[in-house]
Design a protein around this motif. Sequence first.
Motif, PDB file in Angstrom:
ATOM      1  N   VAL A   1       0.840  -1.203   0.000  1.00  0.00           N
ATOM      2  CA  VAL A   1       0.000   0.000   0.000  1.00  0.00           C
ATOM      3  C   VAL A   1       0.872   1.248   0.000  1.00  0.00           C
ATOM      4  N   LYS A   2       1.923   1.250   0.799  1.00  0.00           N
ATOM      5  CA  LYS A   2       2.853   2.383   0.830  1.00  0.00           C
ATOM      6  C   LYS A   2       3.411   2.661  -0.570  1.00  0.00           C
ATOM      7  N   THR A   3       3.837   1.606  -1.260  1.00  0.00           N
ATOM      8  CA  THR A   3       4.414   1.778  -2.582  1.00  0.00           C
ATOM      9  C   THR A   3       3.386   2.326  -3.567  1.00  0.00           C
ATOM     10  N   ARG A   4       2.165   1.792  -3.534  1.00  0.00           N
ATOM     11  CA  ARG A   4       1.119   2.263  -4.458  1.00  0.00           C
ATOM     12  C   ARG A   4       0.780   3.737  -4.188  1.00  0.00           C
TER      13      ARG A   4
ATOM     14  N   TYR B   1      -7.429  -5.586  -2.748  1.00  0.00           N
ATOM     15  CA  TYR B   1      -8.039  -6.887  -2.452  1.00  0.00           C
ATOM     16  C   TYR B   1      -9.172  -7.191  -3.433  1.00  0.00           C
ATOM     17  N   ALA B   2     -10.020  -6.193  -3.717  1.00  0.00           N
ATOM     18  CA  ALA B   2     -11.166  -6.403  -4.606  1.00  0.00           C
ATOM     19  C   ALA B   2     -10.732  -6.628  -6.052  1.00  0.00           C
ATOM     20  N   GLU B   3      -9.718  -5.904  -6.520  1.00  0.00           N
ATOM     21  CA  GLU B   3      -9.326  -5.962  -7.920  1.00  0.00           C
ATOM     22  C   GLU B   3      -8.288  -7.047  -8.228  1.00  0.00           C
ATOM     23  N   GLU B   4      -7.421  -7.349  -7.251  1.00  0.00           N
ATOM     24  CA  GLU B   4      -6.286  -8.223  -7.542  1.00  0.00           C
ATOM     25  C   GLU B   4      -6.200  -9.446  -6.641  1.00  0.00           C
ATOM     26  N   GLY B   5      -7.034  -9.511  -5.621  1.00  0.00           N
ATOM     27  CA  GLY B   5      -7.020 -10.665  -4.734  1.00  0.00           C
ATOM     28  C   GLY B   5      -6.152 -10.461  -3.500  1.00  0.00           C
ATOM     29  N   LEU B   6      -6.318 -11.353  -2.543  1.00  0.00           N
ATOM     30  CA  LEU B   6      -5.631 -11.231  -1.258  1.00  0.00           C
ATOM     31  C   LEU B   6      -4.117 -11.287  -1.398  1.00  0.00           C
ATOM     32  N   LEU B   7      -3.622 -12.195  -2.222  1.00  0.00           N
ATOM     33  CA  LEU B   7      -2.168 -12.367  -2.339  1.00  0.00           C
ATOM     34  C   LEU B   7      -1.473 -11.142  -2.917  1.00  0.00           C
TER      35      LEU B   7
END
Length: 316
Positions: free
Chosen positions: A242-245, A269-275
Amino acid sequence: MAGEPNDQTPIPPAKKATIPAHMKAMSGSLGGIMEACCLQPIDVIKTRLQLDRTGAYRGIVHCGSTVCQTEGVRALWKGLTPFATHLTLKYSLRMGTNAVLQSAFKDSQTGQLSNRGRLLSGFGAGVLEALVIVTPFEVVKIRLQQQKGLSPELLKYKGPVHCARLIIREEGILGLWAGAAPTVMRNGTNQAAMFTAKNAFDVFLWKKHEGDGKVLQPWQSMISGFLAGTAGPICTGPFDVVKTRLMAQSREAGHAKYNGMVHAIKTIYAEEGLLALWKGLIPRLMRIPPGQAIMWAVADQVIGLYERRFLPNAPL
């Protein structure tokens, strides 16, 4: 017999001396320079993987080879100047602040530091370094690292100083503190765990207590530092992504994809998944534990030199 030690009588520990905060700060800064020069390519690869939303890179090796083929080997050291400066200042502030806080948390009667005090000292040092040094330097570093291409005239940011000036002009001074919240959470948690784990491994593996005059060999410091640096990346992966984004996104158009730490976590999480919240974990594990190993190998030798020369009863 009178005067002879009783097996049941506890032997008081040797008196420990306090290492001055400025010595801790200097040892950290020297370790930071060495770490930056050795591990910058891993940090570039980590950043590129975390920013990859289209699957352009198929892993660490493919990412590194692609960067070398399309941008040259020197591209693996993009952002080295702000990264090295940032590490030098960060470790200096981290080690010095931690030493000051540990002194404040020590028991006034016994001079001992509890595990709770060690955790709070590390967390406080991590929060301070995140706000004062880490966030603005990493914003500049990440903006430089995400640029792709060989022609300098086609790049938006020409260097660290130009990058910082452009961010301030387009996004305001607070643009240099994009992603501050997850950075604070990441660094505070990391340092609380790291300082506590480093001390625990020194005691468990080498019977080394701070201020006891015993100086670890560089390889011993590297093992303790490596082990202490492994837990943080796993626990704080989402904060780092999240920091990087948040740091990478530009706000000059008046619109940002992520509106803050919580919104970014939900969106990823919604767009790319948990991992996706642990993207770049492997290169982080390739960089942070070895980085801690290098830093502590240097720092412990500097501190050990001080202990040998200035602490009473220190072994020569």
